[in-house]
Design an enzyme around this catalytic site. Sequence first.
Site, mmCIF file in Angstrom:
data_model
loop_
_atom_site.group_PDB
_atom_site.id
_atom_site.type_symbol
_atom_site.label_atom_id
_atom_site.label_comp_id
_atom_site.label_asym_id
_atom_site.label_seq_id
_atom_site.Cartn_x
_atom_site.Cartn_y
_atom_site.Cartn_z
ATOM 1 N N HIS A 378 -88.407 65.045 -99.877
ATOM 2 C CA HIS A 378 -87.518 64.064 -99.242
ATOM 3 C C HIS A 378 -87.854 62.616 -99.550
ATOM 4 O O HIS A 378 -87.175 61.723 -99.056
ATOM 5 C CB HIS A 378 -87.537 64.237 -97.716
ATOM 6 C CG HIS A 378 -86.710 65.385 -97.242
ATOM 7 N ND1 HIS A 378 -85.353 65.287 -97.035
ATOM 8 C CD2 HIS A 378 -87.046 66.657 -96.946
ATOM 9 C CE1 HIS A 378 -84.890 66.456 -96.617
ATOM 10 N NE2 HIS A 378 -85.892 67.304 -96.558
ATOM 11 N N LYS A 569 -79.795 52.311 -89.504
ATOM 12 C CA LYS A 569 -80.771 53.242 -90.088
ATOM 13 C C LYS A 569 -82.146 52.782 -89.616
ATOM 14 O O LYS A 569 -82.265 51.712 -89.006
ATOM 15 C CB LYS A 569 -80.702 53.223 -91.619
ATOM 16 C CG LYS A 569 -80.677 51.815 -92.225
ATOM 17 C CD LYS A 569 -80.482 51.834 -93.733
ATOM 18 C CE LYS A 569 -79.061 52.148 -94.129
ATOM 19 N NZ LYS A 569 -78.918 53.329 -94.956
ATOM 20 N N ARG A 570 -83.187 53.565 -89.905
ATOM 21 C CA ARG A 570 -84.523 53.112 -89.528
ATOM 22 C C ARG A 570 -84.808 51.755 -90.184
ATOM 23 O O ARG A 570 -84.342 51.473 -91.292
ATOM 24 C CB ARG A 570 -85.572 54.141 -89.955
ATOM 25 C CG ARG A 570 -85.608 55.372 -89.069
ATOM 26 C CD ARG A 570 -85.974 55.052 -87.628
ATOM 27 N NE ARG A 570 -87.372 54.692 -87.469
ATOM 28 C CZ ARG A 570 -88.306 55.498 -86.977
ATOM 29 N NH1 ARG A 570 -87.994 56.715 -86.569
ATOM 30 N NH2 ARG A 570 -89.552 55.092 -86.857
ATOM 31 N N LYS A 575 -85.369 49.715 -97.113
ATOM 32 C CA LYS A 575 -83.935 49.761 -96.784
ATOM 33 C C LYS A 575 -83.315 48.360 -96.784
ATOM 34 O O LYS A 575 -82.109 48.193 -96.677
ATOM 35 C CB LYS A 575 -83.724 50.459 -95.434
ATOM 36 C CG LYS A 575 -84.108 51.951 -95.486
ATOM 37 C CD LYS A 575 -83.939 52.614 -94.133
ATOM 38 C CE LYS A 575 -84.465 54.045 -94.096
ATOM 39 N NZ LYS A 575 -83.572 55.016 -94.736
ATOM 40 N N THR A 677 -77.823 59.843 -95.667
ATOM 41 C CA THR A 677 -76.685 60.658 -95.177
ATOM 42 C C THR A 677 -75.771 59.796 -94.323
ATOM 43 O O THR A 677 -74.591 60.127 -94.159
ATOM 44 C CB THR A 677 -77.176 61.875 -94.365
ATOM 45 O OG1 THR A 677 -78.159 61.445 -93.431
ATOM 46 C CG2 THR A 677 -77.756 62.943 -95.273
ATOM 47 N N LYS A 681 -71.487 59.619 -93.830
ATOM 48 C CA LYS A 681 -70.770 59.571 -92.541
ATOM 49 C C LYS A 681 -69.775 58.410 -92.531
ATOM 50 O O LYS A 681 -68.635 58.556 -92.084
ATOM 51 C CB LYS A 681 -71.774 59.436 -91.386
ATOM 52 C CG LYS A 681 -72.626 60.669 -91.199
ATOM 53 C CD LYS A 681 -73.880 60.411 -90.355
ATOM 54 C CE LYS A 681 -74.871 61.558 -90.549
ATOM 55 N NZ LYS A 681 -76.188 61.259 -90.003
#
Length: 843
Positions: A378, A569-570, A575, A677, A681
């Site tokens: 992952h 998101k985290r 990110k 993911t 969405k």
Amino acid sequence: MAAPLSDGERRKQISVRGIAGLGDVAEVRKSFNRHLHFTLVKDRNVATPRDYFFALAHTVRDHLVGRWIRTQQHYYERDPKRIYYLSLEFYMGRTLQNTMVNLGLQNACDEAIYQLGLDLEELEEIEEDAGLGNGGLGRLAACFLDSMATLGLAAYGYGIRYEFGIFNQKIVDGWQVEEADDWLRYGNPWEKARPEYMLPVHFYGRVDHTPEGVKWIDTQVVLAMPYDTPVPGYKNNTVNTMRLWSAKAPNDFNLQEFNVGDYIEAVLDRNLAENISRVLYPNDNFFEGKELRLKQEYFVVAATLQDIIRRFKSSKFGCRDPVRTCFETFPDKVAIQLNDTHPALSIPELMRILVDVEKVDWDKAWEITKRTCAYTNHTVLPEALERWPVSMFEKLLPRHLEIIYALNQMHLDRVAALYPGDIDRLRRMSVIEEGDCKRINMAHLCVIGSHAVNGVARIHSDIVKNSVFKDFYELEPEKFQNKTNGITPRRWLLLCNPGLADVIAEKIGEGFITDLSQLKKLLDFINNETFIRDVAKVKQENKLKFAAYLEEQYKVKINPSSMFDVQVKRIHEYKRQLLNCLHAVTLYNRIRSNPSKSFVPRTIMIGGKAAPGYHMAKMIIKLITSIGEVVNNDPYVGDRLKVIFLENYRVSLAEKVIPAADLSQQISTAGTEASGTGNMKFMVNGALTIGTMDGANVEMAEEAGEENLFIFGMRVEDVEALDRQGYNAQEYYERLPELRQAIDQINSGFFSPRDPGCFRDIVNMLMYHDRFKVFADYEAYIKCQGQVDQLFMDPRAWTKKVIRNIACSGKFSSDRTIMEYAREIWGVEPSATKIPPPNLPRD
């Protein structure tokens, strides 16, 4: 503007869930009243909203139980190959509405609750999220369980029943503060304790090599108590099981202490054993080498493997007597999927059971283990890879350490034979890393002990083959596969966006709910004015509804006709929430320097949790809230720009914000996000994506056409080239005046007047040690955001792009992902057979 319809009102007028039969409604009312009656104790006549919630949950659960029992009987009768999905995280969110949707009960419950003078949405809001995961990894596991049940696979999810899940996030004076998530405080109506299946798990002790074989003795025992949660498929009467283990001390735990008179202390010490399942480690993409974490990993593996072997041996419903004793057929009946390296101990544990307990020959046991296990990788971030100190293993799991050494020796002998004299390759490929502190590389253990290794998006799987596991790929290329992630359309379209689901169903029927590729049919309606108007109307209603929610919950007023620009998101440097912040500051400066110019109004929303020990992530949250403080209170700006931090982002909040978003931010440095993911969405819910060519964004752009996403910035090869020449943030800072202005403001205390030095750490990191190269993509990002503004000013053109994105999102269903796992890794075929419901006789 008219107030948006509530989901309850809308449900009364939509087709997707069908019309509730009068009989169903009457039955739900009767069952609800019965449960309510037994919920209220004798001396309490007044029901609370929570009593109503539990009465409804138990009513819905009644519909599950018969199907659940029947599904298990069905599996035992047919004895199919069983899939065991092992994960330390299952981020399930709420269960009530999902269960009603999957059983086709939503309309009947809605109508019955309405007739009783209650509001279904209000009852749904009472349910606690089951937050037993950190983010993507745990939510993926939840989507997979839904798809495995919908596809009729005999599948089981196995994990830990954490007493405290992912912390609740409070924002106090702009800083994240963590609160314990006591999600079980009022009980969990969906789980069933199964004490009759309680199992012992051993720790510590020593290894005794005897003529009769190897024995692991003098161990400490902790009991694993299973709690089962039903997982219903979509309208096929299949109900699978998620079994979560809870740690219990045995009754004699430490009671030797009683001999010296300290009975109280001995009983209190039971907590030491039970701490194993107390709390979820709140790290996402970061490895924390704590002994308690290793205990959690072995605990779930040891209990699960005993369960798997019991089921393999008996294979008759309710039977405890072994029917099978030979393990030759084990891989034909059992598939174990390791969700990341956290359950990697399955490999040495299965070897230990086969060799030490079942007396299977070593080489045969190794062949069985490899054919049974498969591993999903992952992440490629080095700080996320699990590398446990050998000394910790030696103390906690001495027999497993011996087995790992033996497996590694076998593996290295093979490598040495194929590549004679290549010492460096042996060092790179060893499961044991030499150094000051000897460590076990769990990813390497997973690769050698599995028959299949997969990444979770095409670009990620290529990186896995070409860099992370390059040597292993050269050795066994046939092992490596790609399985691009997906999301369940039941929760992420039907449940969270009923308005959009209905507009789609009116045009193409309801087949897309279980075959998302049917969304392609919407391409025929891309120029249909009615459809364009309907899709835009649903989005506007979702935005109004979310604006009302923000006002009610967070006392924040936003402009519902502004662009909802969302990054949830985290919080993590890779990110790049910081890139988003720099855009917000740049926009703010442009409005300030030209207040009479017309700007496209934007509401920038950023949400997500930071790991409690991750200083930089917590600083990023403080920066976002500080920018919001200045921007949102500046009269020159008005409602042209708002910056909102969405507190306590979780599954149930995602279900509200994603359907309301116009723009989805997926802006990680190319080559760092394995898949993502959330991006999927947003796509299926009608937001356009601004993103880098990273993770599944690449495949989203391929499906919809790159011109239908806002793609910017460096590609993987550009990042690698920049690494080779050396990234120098200073040169971007000097060359780009808007970037320099933004950084100077952050650095000087413009956004933190009470503490001017507050953000020095962030600026220092960005200027001198930014692994994720924020400045390198700044210019392209700002330019791309200008294109977003241009398109947003043409609502019809924007909505046409939205329709194309929705129509091309079919690939990103977890049903498709699971079909690929089933056929290409587990060797089973999905089944469209409907199990007969409990009120009809079995075949």
